[in-house]
Design a protein around this motif. Structure first.
Motif, PDB file in Angstrom:
ATOM      1  N   ILE A  62       0.785  -1.280  -0.210  1.00 20.76           N
ATOM      2  CA  ILE A  62       0.087  -0.108   0.137  1.00 20.76           C
ATOM      3  C   ILE A  62       0.914   1.361   0.033  1.00 20.76           C
ATOM      4  CG2 ILE A  62      -1.977   1.162   1.190  1.00 20.76           C
ATOM      5  CD1 ILE A  62      -2.583  -1.518   0.195  1.00 20.76           C
ATOM      6  N   THR A  63       0.718   2.108  -0.976  1.00 18.97           N
ATOM      7  CA  THR A  63       1.469   3.226  -1.064  1.00 18.97           C
ATOM      8  C   THR A  63       0.789   4.591  -0.801  1.00 18.97           C
ATOM      9  OG1 THR A  63       1.028   3.338  -3.638  1.00 18.97           O
ATOM     10  CG2 THR A  63       2.830   2.155  -2.860  1.00 18.97           C
ATOM     11  N   ALA A  64      -0.560   4.718  -0.547  1.00 17.27           N
ATOM     12  CA  ALA A  64      -1.109   5.963  -0.366  1.00 17.27           C
ATOM     13  C   ALA A  64      -0.659   6.611   0.922  1.00 17.27           C
ATOM     14  CB  ALA A  64      -2.672   5.581  -0.354  1.00 17.27           C
ATOM     15  N   SER A  65      -0.824   7.890   0.724  1.00 17.56           N
ATOM     16  CA  SER A  65      -0.532   8.891   2.093  1.00 17.56           C
ATOM     17  C   SER A  65      -1.697   8.552   2.841  1.00 17.56           C
ATOM     18  CB  SER A  65      -0.267  10.153   1.566  1.00 17.56           C
ATOM     19  OG  SER A  65      -1.541  10.683   1.286  1.00 17.56           O
ATOM     20  N   GLU A  66      -1.464   8.995   4.487  1.00 21.24           N
ATOM     21  CA  GLU A  66      -2.475   8.791   5.270  1.00 21.24           C
ATOM     22  C   GLU A  66      -3.612   9.759   4.769  1.00 21.24           C
ATOM     23  OE1 GLU A  66      -1.310  10.851   9.011  1.00 21.24           O
ATOM     24  OE2 GLU A  66      -2.301   9.142  10.008  1.00 21.24           O
ATOM     25  N   ASN A  67      -3.401  10.948   4.249  1.00 22.62           N
ATOM     26  CA  ASN A  67      -4.385  11.766   3.687  1.00 22.62           C
ATOM     27  C   ASN A  67      -5.019  11.654   2.685  1.00 22.62           C
ATOM     28  OD1 ASN A  67      -3.725  13.308   6.250  1.00 22.62           O
ATOM     29  ND2 ASN A  67      -2.023  14.219   4.960  1.00 22.62           N
ATOM     30  N   TYR A  68      -5.140  10.125   1.866  1.00 26.44           N
ATOM     31  CA  TYR A  68      -5.803   9.906   0.704  1.00 26.44           C
ATOM     32  C   TYR A  68      -7.114   9.648   0.970  1.00 26.44           C
ATOM     33  CZ  TYR A  68      -6.680   7.846  -3.990  1.00 26.44           C
ATOM     34  OH  TYR A  68      -7.105   7.698  -5.109  1.00 26.44           O
ATOM     35  N   LEU A  69      -8.081  10.571   0.717  1.00 22.60           N
ATOM     36  CA  LEU A  69      -9.429  10.545   1.064  1.00 22.60           C
ATOM     37  C   LEU A  69     -10.303   9.681   0.191  1.00 22.60           C
ATOM     38  CD1 LEU A  69      -9.819  14.164   2.101  1.00 22.60           C
ATOM     39  CD2 LEU A  69      -8.975  12.216   3.491  1.00 22.60           C
ATOM     40  N   LEU A 110      -9.566   7.220   2.876  1.00 26.49           N
ATOM     41  CA  LEU A 110      -9.985   5.851   2.376  1.00 26.49           C
ATOM     42  C   LEU A 110      -9.649   4.696   3.064  1.00 26.49           C
ATOM     43  CD1 LEU A 110     -11.165   4.381   0.017  1.00 26.49           C
ATOM     44  CD2 LEU A 110      -8.879   4.376  -1.190  1.00 26.49           C
ATOM     45  N   GLN A 111      -8.298   4.336   3.749  1.00 26.19           N
ATOM     46  CA  GLN A 111      -8.097   3.205   4.525  1.00 26.19           C
ATOM     47  C   GLN A 111      -8.772   3.112   5.894  1.00 26.19           C
ATOM     48  OE1 GLN A 111      -3.799   2.808   4.881  1.00 26.19           O
ATOM     49  NE2 GLN A 111      -3.490   3.957   3.202  1.00 26.19           N
ATOM     50  N   GLY A 112      -9.312   4.444   6.260  1.00 23.26           N
ATOM     51  CA  GLY A 112     -10.372   3.981   7.430  1.00 23.26           C
ATOM     52  C   GLY A 112     -11.684   3.777   7.153  1.00 23.26           C
ATOM     53  N   LEU A 113     -11.997   3.752   6.038  1.00 20.51           N
ATOM     54  CA  LEU A 113     -13.402   3.367   5.499  1.00 20.51           C
ATOM     55  C   LEU A 113     -13.664   1.912   5.836  1.00 20.51           C
ATOM     56  CD1 LEU A 113     -16.042   4.559   4.058  1.00 20.51           C
ATOM     57  CD2 LEU A 113     -15.121   3.849   2.019  1.00 20.51           C
ATOM     58  N   THR A 114     -15.047   1.787   6.506  1.00 16.52           N
ATOM     59  CA  THR A 114     -15.391   0.298   6.887  1.00 16.52           C
ATOM     60  C   THR A 114     -16.594  -0.141   6.014  1.00 16.52           C
ATOM     61  OG1 THR A 114     -16.665   1.219   8.651  1.00 16.52           O
ATOM     62  CG2 THR A 114     -14.352   0.719   9.127  1.00 16.52           C
ATOM     63  N   ALA A 115     -16.897  -1.397   6.139  1.00 22.32           N
ATOM     64  CA  ALA A 115     -18.133  -1.936   5.363  1.00 22.32           C
ATOM     65  C   ALA A 115     -19.575  -1.254   6.142  1.00 22.32           C
ATOM     66  CB  ALA A 115     -18.155  -3.341   5.483  1.00 22.32           C
ATOM     67  N   ASP A 116     -19.261  -1.027   7.607  1.00 23.10           N
ATOM     68  CA  ASP A 116     -20.471  -0.650   8.326  1.00 23.10           C
ATOM     69  C   ASP A 116     -20.623   1.016   7.870  1.00 23.10           C
ATOM     70  OD1 ASP A 116     -20.771  -2.601   9.803  1.00 23.10           O
ATOM     71  OD2 ASP A 116     -19.634  -2.046  11.587  1.00 23.10           O
ATOM     72  N   ASP A 117     -19.533   1.734   7.318  1.00 27.04           N
ATOM     73  CA  ASP A 117     -19.572   3.041   6.990  1.00 27.04           C
ATOM     74  C   ASP A 117     -20.647   2.851   5.678  1.00 27.04           C
ATOM     75  OD1 ASP A 117     -18.207   3.993   8.959  1.00 27.04           O
ATOM     76  OD2 ASP A 117     -16.374   4.004   7.955  1.00 27.04           O
ATOM     77  N   GLN A 147     -10.347   0.533  -8.339  1.00 30.49           N
ATOM     78  CA  GLN A 147      -9.034   1.432  -8.943  1.00 30.49           C
ATOM     79  C   GLN A 147      -8.077   1.665  -7.954  1.00 30.49           C
ATOM     80  OE1 GLN A 147      -9.515   4.318 -12.534  1.00 30.49           O
ATOM     81  NE2 GLN A 147      -8.911   5.780 -10.712  1.00 30.49           N
ATOM     82  N   ALA A 148      -8.443   2.216  -6.924  1.00 31.70           N
ATOM     83  CA  ALA A 148      -7.385   2.432  -5.832  1.00 31.70           C
ATOM     84  C   ALA A 148      -6.708   1.116  -5.299  1.00 31.70           C
ATOM     85  CB  ALA A 148      -8.158   3.063  -4.742  1.00 31.70           C
ATOM     86  N   GLN A 149      -7.333   0.117  -5.178  1.00 33.09           N
ATOM     87  CA  GLN A 149      -6.793  -1.068  -4.804  1.00 33.09           C
ATOM     88  C   GLN A 149      -5.593  -1.343  -6.074  1.00 33.09           C
ATOM     89  OE1 GLN A 149     -10.222  -3.922  -4.630  1.00 33.09           O
ATOM     90  NE2 GLN A 149      -9.051  -4.951  -2.722  1.00 33.09           N
ATOM     91  N   ALA A 150      -5.921  -1.461  -7.419  1.00 31.50           N
ATOM     92  CA  ALA A 150      -4.960  -1.717  -8.474  1.00 31.50           C
ATOM     93  C   ALA A 150      -3.952  -0.794  -8.418  1.00 31.50           C
ATOM     94  CB  ALA A 150      -5.808  -1.401  -9.704  1.00 31.50           C
ATOM     95  N   ARG A 151      -4.050   0.262  -7.527  1.00 31.74           N
ATOM     96  CA  ARG A 151      -2.590   1.232  -7.729  1.00 31.74           C
ATOM     97  C   ARG A 151      -1.947   1.315  -6.216  1.00 31.74           C
ATOM     98  NH1 ARG A 151      -5.983   2.275 -11.765  1.00 31.74           N
ATOM     99  NH2 ARG A 151      -5.377   3.512 -13.540  1.00 31.74           N
ATOM    100  N   ASN A 152      -2.423   0.138  -5.407  1.00 28.62           N
ATOM    101  CA  ASN A 152      -1.774   0.114  -3.942  1.00 28.62           C
ATOM    102  C   ASN A 152      -2.169   1.050  -3.104  1.00 28.62           C
ATOM    103  OD1 ASN A 152      -0.646  -2.480  -5.089  1.00 28.62           O
ATOM    104  ND2 ASN A 152       1.125  -1.544  -5.934  1.00 28.62           N
ATOM    105  N   LYS A 153      -3.362   1.762  -3.230  1.00 29.64           N
ATOM    106  CA  LYS A 153      -3.805   2.599  -2.245  1.00 29.64           C
ATOM    107  C   LYS A 153      -4.530   2.298  -1.199  1.00 29.64           C
ATOM    108  CE  LYS A 153      -3.079   6.476  -5.853  1.00 29.64           C
ATOM    109  NZ  LYS A 153      -1.804   6.864  -5.062  1.00 29.64           N
ATOM    110  N   VAL A 154      -5.105   1.205  -1.448  1.00 28.90           N
ATOM    111  CA  VAL A 154      -5.792   0.592  -0.113  1.00 28.90           C
ATOM    112  C   VAL A 154      -5.826  -0.924  -0.356  1.00 28.90           C
ATOM    113  CG1 VAL A 154      -8.019   0.282  -1.462  1.00 28.90           C
ATOM    114  CG2 VAL A 154      -7.976   0.682   1.202  1.00 28.90           C
TER     115      VAL A 154
END
Length: 396
Positions: A62-69, A110-117, A147-154
């Motif tokens: 995973i390469t996304a920054s902490e602030n990738y929303l 994005l990395q904090g998003l949950t299925a419950d959300d 798409q974010a998965q394919a780019r190693n962001k989540v």
């Protein structure tokens, strides 16, 4: 400044701004600058936990920054994931994303998003949107995260874990009765939308197929050469006409599926309406002169540009109102009316499916053609019987 080892990475934690900052050294960037990832927190322990999370993400790819929303993922998908789609499709999906996805979920990481959300978001929309629209909106989020998965962001696509709930009932489609269809044809005769209405009602073409129809796909049968030729070459002084329904407003011009490609012989009523429409369009072209946009479209604006679907709906409702049918109709219901009228006349469902370009029946599958399908004449024959060969298309 405390130095610690987290996994294989060297990190430092130091006081800064009333709290602590941690940094992991990842070597050097291609431009020669030092590559470091920083995290901040109120305590050393909080910072260390964040750095451990960074390392875990790095080791998972995973390469996304902490602030990738979430909004970043959606906007990235709108910018990069819709290549080859039509402008209309892009505008529609962008509108849905900006109305229903970004305002509700966009500000979250994005990395904090949950299925419950996602479940809570969908449940909130289910009280406002039709089920079909709800599926489209959910699909936007799923595809954005994919798409974010394919780019190693989540790492995970939590939107895939949530089921789309049932939304509101959409407005059911209606079909014109034979009497209503006759009233509509009479009211349309004096309208600029006349040929559009006649063609759609008597052939069952989709609204996007009608709006994308070009004059070189309106063809006449030339007995001498035993061939269909564009009316732009041979004119309208012939007995049999057809349309090639090969193209739509999709980017690249092709139909939605190969089975949507079909060649339909025109009922005489539709052929006469198109002939009159062609004459009127030629006069309009001369009137506007150099302002005319030569897109070769059968149905277009007063300067030759592509018709907007919303404008067609408004013009159509004026016709239905003049016909005494009210304004609760849409152009797509001309296609439903075609199917209904054909069925009422005893035309087999297999033939109807073939005429409207549907898949799903064994007969449709059997007669499928990969490129140019044989001209289907049964629709024209039936409509000639229903509305009469001698019927005249009145001038406006």
């Amino acid at each position: 400044m405390a130095k610690i080892l987290i996994g294989k990475y060297e990190a430092t934690i130091y006081p800064e701004g009333g709290g602590y900052t941690g940094a992991i050294s990842l070597g050097f960037l291609p431009n020669g600058k030092r590559h470091r990832i920083k995290r901040k927190g109120k305590t050393k322990t909080a910072v260390k936990d964040k750095l451990i999370k960074v390392v875990d993400d790095l080791e998972a790819g995973i390469t996304a920054s902490e602030n990738y929303l979430v909004r970043d993922a959606v906007k990235d998908w709108l910018a990069k994931g819709l290549k080859g789609r039509s402008d209309g499709t892009i505008d529609k999906l962008t509108g849905l994303a900006e109305t229903h996805v970004i305002p509700k979920l966009g500000a979250g990481k994005l990395q904090g998003l949950t299925a419950d959300d996602v479940d809570e978001w969908l449940d909130g929309l289910a009280t406002k949107l039709a089920t079909t629209t709800l599926r489209e909106v959910h699909s936007i989020l799923k595809r954005s995260i994919r798409q974010a998965q394919a780019r190693n962001k989540v790492l995970r696509n939590v939107a895939e874990l949530a089921a789309t709930p049932v939304g509101l009932d959409g407005r059911p489609s209606k079909a014109l009765t034979y009497e209503q269809a006759n009233a509509l044809l009479k009211a349309a005769a004096s309208s600029a939308l006349n040929a559009y209405v006649v063609l759609s009602l008597t052939t069952g073409v989709r609204t996007e197929e009608a709006r994308a129809l070009c004059w070189d796909h309106v063809v006449a049968w030339v007995p001498k050469i035993k061939s269909w030729r564009p009316v732009t070459e041979v004119g309208f002084k012939h007995k049999k006409f057809a349309i090639y329904v090969w193209r739509t407003v999709r980017q690249g011009g092709d139909t939605k599926t190969r089975k949507s490609r079909r060649t339909l012989e025109l009922p005489k009523l539709a052929a006469k309406a198109l002939k009159l429409h062609h004459t009127r369009q030629a006069a309009q072209k001369l009137k506007v002169g150099e302002a005319w946009q030569a897109h070769n479209l059968v149905f277009c604006t007063s300067v030759g540009s592509q018709l907007d679907a919303a404008n067609v709906r408004r013009s159509f409702r004026r016709v239905t109102k003049a016909a005494g049918l009210g304004t609760g109709w849409s152009p797509r219901e001309l296609r439903h009316s075609f199917v209904s009228i054909m069925s009422d006349q005893g035309v087999p469902i297999e033939t109807i499916a073939d005429l409207v370009g549907h898949a799903g029946t064994s007969v449709t599958e059997a007669v499928y053609r990969h490129q140019l399908r044989p001209v289907i004449t049964k629709g024209a024959d039936a409509m000639n019987t229903i509305f009469g060969d001698s019927r005249r298309v009145e001038s406006g």
